[in-house]
Design an enzyme around this catalytic site. Sequence first.
Site, PDB file in Angstrom:
ATOM      1  N   PHE A 136       0.863  -1.185   0.000  1.00 50.33           N
ATOM      2  CA  PHE A 136       0.000   0.000   0.000  1.00 50.33           C
ATOM      3  C   PHE A 136       0.896   1.231   0.000  1.00 50.33           C
ATOM      4  O   PHE A 136       1.649   1.449   0.963  1.00 50.33           O
ATOM      5  CB  PHE A 136      -0.843  -0.054   1.278  1.00 50.33           C
ATOM      6  CG  PHE A 136      -1.672   1.157   1.618  1.00 50.33           C
ATOM      7  CD1 PHE A 136      -2.970   1.288   1.137  1.00 50.33           C
ATOM      8  CD2 PHE A 136      -1.185   2.139   2.466  1.00 50.33           C
ATOM      9  CE1 PHE A 136      -3.768   2.384   1.493  1.00 50.33           C
ATOM     10  CE2 PHE A 136      -1.974   3.241   2.829  1.00 50.33           C
ATOM     11  CZ  PHE A 136      -3.267   3.353   2.329  1.00 50.33           C
ATOM     12  N   ILE A 170       7.360   1.463   2.653  1.00 49.62           N
ATOM     13  CA  ILE A 170       6.217   0.646   2.250  1.00 49.62           C
ATOM     14  C   ILE A 170       6.418  -0.813   2.666  1.00 49.62           C
ATOM     15  O   ILE A 170       7.311  -1.509   2.152  1.00 49.62           O
ATOM     16  CB  ILE A 170       5.983   0.761   0.722  1.00 49.62           C
ATOM     17  CG1 ILE A 170       5.881   2.243   0.326  1.00 49.62           C
ATOM     18  CG2 ILE A 170       4.746  -0.031   0.308  1.00 49.62           C
ATOM     19  CD1 ILE A 170       4.814   3.057   1.051  1.00 49.62           C
ATOM     20  N   GLN A 287       8.133  -6.075  46.155  1.00 49.75           N
ATOM     21  CA  GLN A 287       7.058  -5.127  45.833  1.00 49.75           C
ATOM     22  C   GLN A 287       7.289  -4.378  44.525  1.00 49.75           C
ATOM     23  O   GLN A 287       6.362  -4.151  43.757  1.00 49.75           O
ATOM     24  CB  GLN A 287       6.903  -4.105  46.964  1.00 49.75           C
ATOM     25  CG  GLN A 287       6.167  -4.661  48.160  1.00 49.75           C
ATOM     26  CD  GLN A 287       5.918  -3.590  49.214  1.00 49.75           C
ATOM     27  OE1 GLN A 287       6.379  -2.457  49.093  1.00 49.75           O
ATOM     28  NE2 GLN A 287       5.208  -3.951  50.252  1.00 49.75           N
ATOM     29  N   LEU A 346      13.551  -8.783  33.310  1.00 46.83           N
ATOM     30  CA  LEU A 346      14.391  -9.931  32.970  1.00 46.83           C
ATOM     31  C   LEU A 346      15.877  -9.620  33.123  1.00 46.83           C
ATOM     32  O   LEU A 346      16.729 -10.450  32.787  1.00 46.83           O
ATOM     33  CB  LEU A 346      14.095 -10.410  31.538  1.00 46.83           C
ATOM     34  CG  LEU A 346      13.044 -11.517  31.460  1.00 46.83           C
ATOM     35  CD1 LEU A 346      11.663 -10.996  31.829  1.00 46.83           C
ATOM     36  CD2 LEU A 346      13.025 -12.155  30.092  1.00 46.83           C
ATOM     37  N   GLY A 348      19.580  -8.753  32.592  1.00 43.51           N
ATOM     38  CA  GLY A 348      20.422  -8.912  31.399  1.00 43.51           C
ATOM     39  C   GLY A 348      19.771  -9.823  30.369  1.00 43.51           C
ATOM     40  O   GLY A 348      19.887  -9.603  29.156  1.00 43.51           O
ATOM     41  N   GLU A 371       0.957   4.263  10.437  1.00 47.81           N
ATOM     42  CA  GLU A 371      -0.516   4.351  10.474  1.00 47.81           C
ATOM     43  C   GLU A 371      -0.977   5.520  11.341  1.00 47.81           C
ATOM     44  O   GLU A 371      -1.944   5.413  12.096  1.00 47.81           O
ATOM     45  CB  GLU A 371      -1.114   3.053  11.027  1.00 47.81           C
ATOM     46  CG  GLU A 371      -0.667   1.845  10.272  1.00 47.81           C
ATOM     47  CD  GLU A 371      -1.655   1.431   9.211  1.00 47.81           C
ATOM     48  OE1 GLU A 371      -2.708   2.072   9.094  1.00 47.81           O
ATOM     49  OE2 GLU A 371      -1.348   0.471   8.502  1.00 47.81           O
ATOM     50  N   GLY A 372      -0.245   6.606  11.263  1.00 51.86           N
ATOM     51  CA  GLY A 372      -0.529   7.773  12.096  1.00 51.86           C
ATOM     52  C   GLY A 372       0.316   7.689  13.343  1.00 51.86           C
ATOM     53  O   GLY A 372       0.236   6.720  14.099  1.00 51.86           O
ATOM     54  N   HIS A 374       1.880   8.595  17.122  1.00 52.17           N
ATOM     55  CA  HIS A 374       1.291   8.766  18.440  1.00 52.17           C
ATOM     56  C   HIS A 374       0.716  10.184  18.599  1.00 52.17           C
ATOM     57  O   HIS A 374      -0.414  10.369  19.062  1.00 52.17           O
ATOM     58  CB  HIS A 374       2.415   8.526  19.449  1.00 52.17           C
ATOM     59  CG  HIS A 374       1.983   8.461  20.864  1.00 52.17           C
ATOM     60  ND1 HIS A 374       1.140   7.482  21.340  1.00 52.17           N
ATOM     61  CD2 HIS A 374       2.279   9.259  21.922  1.00 52.17           C
ATOM     62  CE1 HIS A 374       0.941   7.677  22.630  1.00 52.17           C
ATOM     63  NE2 HIS A 374       1.613   8.742  23.007  1.00 52.17           N
TER      64      HIS A 374
HETATM   65  C1  LIG Z   1       8.370   0.109   9.394  1.00 47.77           C
HETATM   66  C2  LIG Z   1       7.413   1.029   8.736  1.00 47.77           C
HETATM   67  C3  LIG Z   1       6.471   0.536   7.843  1.00 47.77           C
HETATM   68  C4  LIG Z   1       5.589   1.409   7.182  1.00 47.77           C
HETATM   69  N1  LIG Z   1       4.694   0.904   6.257  1.00 47.77           N
HETATM   70  C5  LIG Z   1       3.970   1.787   5.480  1.00 47.77           C
HETATM   71  C6  LIG Z   1       3.172   1.292   4.386  1.00 47.77           C
HETATM   72  O1  LIG Z   1       3.059   0.076   4.176  1.00 47.77           O
HETATM   73  N2  LIG Z   1       2.548   2.198   3.583  1.00 47.77           N
HETATM   74  C7  LIG Z   1       2.651   3.553   3.791  1.00 47.77           C
HETATM   75  O2  LIG Z   1       2.070   4.312   3.015  1.00 47.77           O
HETATM   76  N3  LIG Z   1       3.392   4.039   4.838  1.00 47.77           N
HETATM   77  C8  LIG Z   1       4.054   3.183   5.665  1.00 47.77           C
HETATM   78  N4  LIG Z   1       4.834   3.678   6.710  1.00 47.77           N
HETATM   79  C9  LIG Z   1       4.975   5.124   6.862  1.00 47.77           C
HETATM   80  C10 LIG Z   1       4.349   5.675   8.116  1.00 47.77           C
HETATM   81  O3  LIG Z   1       2.964   5.658   8.028  1.00 47.77           O
HETATM   82  C11 LIG Z   1       4.950   7.070   8.347  1.00 47.77           C
HETATM   83  O4  LIG Z   1       6.283   6.868   8.797  1.00 47.77           O
HETATM   84  C12 LIG Z   1       4.162   7.885   9.355  1.00 47.77           C
HETATM   85  O5  LIG Z   1       2.923   8.254   8.814  1.00 47.77           O
HETATM   86  C13 LIG Z   1       4.909   9.159   9.790  1.00 47.77           C
HETATM   87  O6  LIG Z   1       5.383   9.845   8.686  1.00 47.77           O
HETATM   88  P1  LIG Z   1       6.917  10.325   8.684  1.00 47.77           P
HETATM   89  O7  LIG Z   1       7.775   9.142   9.017  1.00 47.77           O
HETATM   90  O8  LIG Z   1       7.161  11.005   7.385  1.00 47.77           O
HETATM   91  O9  LIG Z   1       7.020  11.333   9.872  1.00 47.77           O
HETATM   92  P2  LIG Z   1       6.655  12.915   9.844  1.00 47.77           P
HETATM   93  O10 LIG Z   1       5.287  13.099   9.255  1.00 47.77           O
HETATM   94  O11 LIG Z   1       7.780  13.650   9.228  1.00 47.77           O
HETATM   95  O12 LIG Z   1       6.573  13.234  11.389  1.00 47.77           O
HETATM   96  C14 LIG Z   1       7.739  13.489  12.184  1.00 47.77           C
HETATM   97  C15 LIG Z   1       7.267  13.903  13.572  1.00 47.77           C
HETATM   98  O13 LIG Z   1       6.533  15.109  13.487  1.00 47.77           O
HETATM   99  C16 LIG Z   1       5.278  14.965  14.132  1.00 47.77           C
HETATM  100  N5  LIG Z   1       4.269  15.776  13.435  1.00 47.77           N
HETATM  101  C17 LIG Z   1       3.956  15.765  12.118  1.00 47.77           C
HETATM  102  N6  LIG Z   1       2.968  16.643  11.862  1.00 47.77           N
HETATM  103  C18 LIG Z   1       2.627  17.215  13.052  1.00 47.77           C
HETATM  104  C19 LIG Z   1       1.659  18.178  13.457  1.00 47.77           C
HETATM  105  N7  LIG Z   1       0.781  18.715  12.600  1.00 47.77           N
HETATM  106  N8  LIG Z   1       1.612  18.532  14.761  1.00 47.77           N
HETATM  107  C20 LIG Z   1       2.450  17.962  15.664  1.00 47.77           C
HETATM  108  N9  LIG Z   1       3.375  17.045  15.353  1.00 47.77           N
HETATM  109  C21 LIG Z   1       3.470  16.673  14.057  1.00 47.77           C
HETATM  110  C22 LIG Z   1       4.962  13.472  14.022  1.00 47.77           C
HETATM  111  O14 LIG Z   1       4.046  13.066  15.041  1.00 47.77           O
HETATM  112  C23 LIG Z   1       6.340  12.860  14.204  1.00 47.77           C
HETATM  113  O15 LIG Z   1       6.622  12.742  15.574  1.00 47.77           O
HETATM  114  C24 LIG Z   1       5.663   2.798   7.435  1.00 47.77           C
HETATM  115  C25 LIG Z   1       6.587   3.284   8.368  1.00 47.77           C
HETATM  116  C26 LIG Z   1       7.451   2.419   9.018  1.00 47.77           C
HETATM  117  C27 LIG Z   1       8.435   2.984   9.995  1.00 47.77           C
END
Ligand SMILES: Cc1cc2nc3c(=O)[nH]c(=O)nc-3n(C[C@H](O)[C@H](O)[C@H](O)COP(=O)(O)OP(=O)(O)OC[C@H]3O[C@@H](n4cnc5c(N)ncnc54)[C@H](O)[C@@H]3O)c2cc1C
Length: 392
Positions: A136, A170, A287, A346, A348, A371-372, A374
Amino acid sequence: MKPDLFEAPDYYNIDDLLTEEHKLIRDAARAWVKRDVSPIIEEAAQKAEFPKSIIPGLAEIGAFGPYIPTEYGGAGLDQISYGLIMQEIERGDSGVRSTASVQSSLVMYPIWKYGNEAQRKKYLPKLATGEWMGSFGLTEPDHGSNPAGMVTNFKDKGDHYLLNGAKLWISNSPFCDVAVVWAKNEEGRIHGLIVERGMEGFSTPETHNKWSLRASATGELIFQDVKVPKENLLPNKSGLGAPLGCLDSARYGIAWGAIGAAMDCYDTALRYSKERIQFGKPIGAFQLQQKKLAEMITEITKAQLLSLRLGQLKNEDKATSAQISMAKRNNVEIAIKIAREARQMLGGMGITGEYSIMRHSMNLESVITYEGTHDIHLLITGLDVTGFNAFK
Ligand SMILES: Cc1cc2nc3c(=O)[nH]c(=O)nc-3n(C[C@H](O)[C@H](O)[C@H](O)COP(=O)(O)OP(=O)(O)OC[C@H]3O[C@@H](n4cnc5c(N)ncnc54)[C@H](O)[C@@H]3O)c2cc1C
């Protein structure tokens, strides 16, 4: 790696709220993970290879298109069954769950929902068996959290579309047979196109040196004047809402999946705490260690209830995108915290591949970002409750 002795925690008797069918499906997935994933996953992660040998097993447990109707080869299950399958797979490894999520929610879902009958019949049965694997393409090098800014585009050339651009990060890209790609037309409107391996100008280089999701293959999708047949455009939905609809389905699966990773870390730490003796006592008798375990099981139980209720809403077609964001964000956050605490319990041994915790911990660093992120999910909740858009 140690033998897989996993016993799933169910502190609030949530099993009583599941149907017999839910439990059968969940137990089949659980048994398959124990038998076919646990013995090989550590080595696959160490070697940074997606274990392709498990593709038929994933198809067999219904992980490819759990809720896609059976007439298209899907399992025809409800949303709670889908969630439970994702939970069990991620209990084994988030990378394996990522492959299943992409195939189901990001490739099969858009073809089912936004495609025409010919596209459904051509692609869905082969994707359901794993004969074809999908990817995707939404994220681009300069557009991650803000996919609306994408520059990948296609032009109408009469008898075909000409696609240009690049997608980054991707999942499944290096071995995918088909890719659902989001690109803008000449008016700037986003559409989904099905791109097939072998089309001239289409390449999928792998991204190396990841410390996270090492058992999942990640890469790029590069399009250089790719001629895409017109029948490969998904006709029934366009605009940013189309890919976001797919993400809703995938994020819902992640909310359940993260519980699986958290349960595995908790269960491992609990067992270790009863066996590991220090100062003449099992460490579980101290504890400080009990505090960690008590907090873990509390958070797991809350996440289980959140996901189950969300599943009920999904089954009734009432779950909002913001509700899904809340569950994805919460459950991944508790899972990553539980993995870190369990790792410490756990000592070491926690950093070795003898146990699954460090692998889960590293995997969840991707799950909390993709997928968006945190923070983006927090902004979605903020917008939903206040009505004010704090994205820009
Ligand atoms: C292992 C892996 C697999 C993935 N697989 C897919 C896939 O199959 N298909 C696909 O399309 N994508 C995929 N992704 C991409 C993933 O969805 C993106 O990495 C993610 O959406 C974040 O985009 P970015 O890495 O460009 O970070 P950025 O958008 O550059 O964000 C960097 C930081 O800025 C923060 N930020 C951004 N905008 C704002 C705002 N408006 N306000 C406050 N903070 C903000 C973010 O929260 C983040 O902390 C994958 C990523 C990884 C790591």
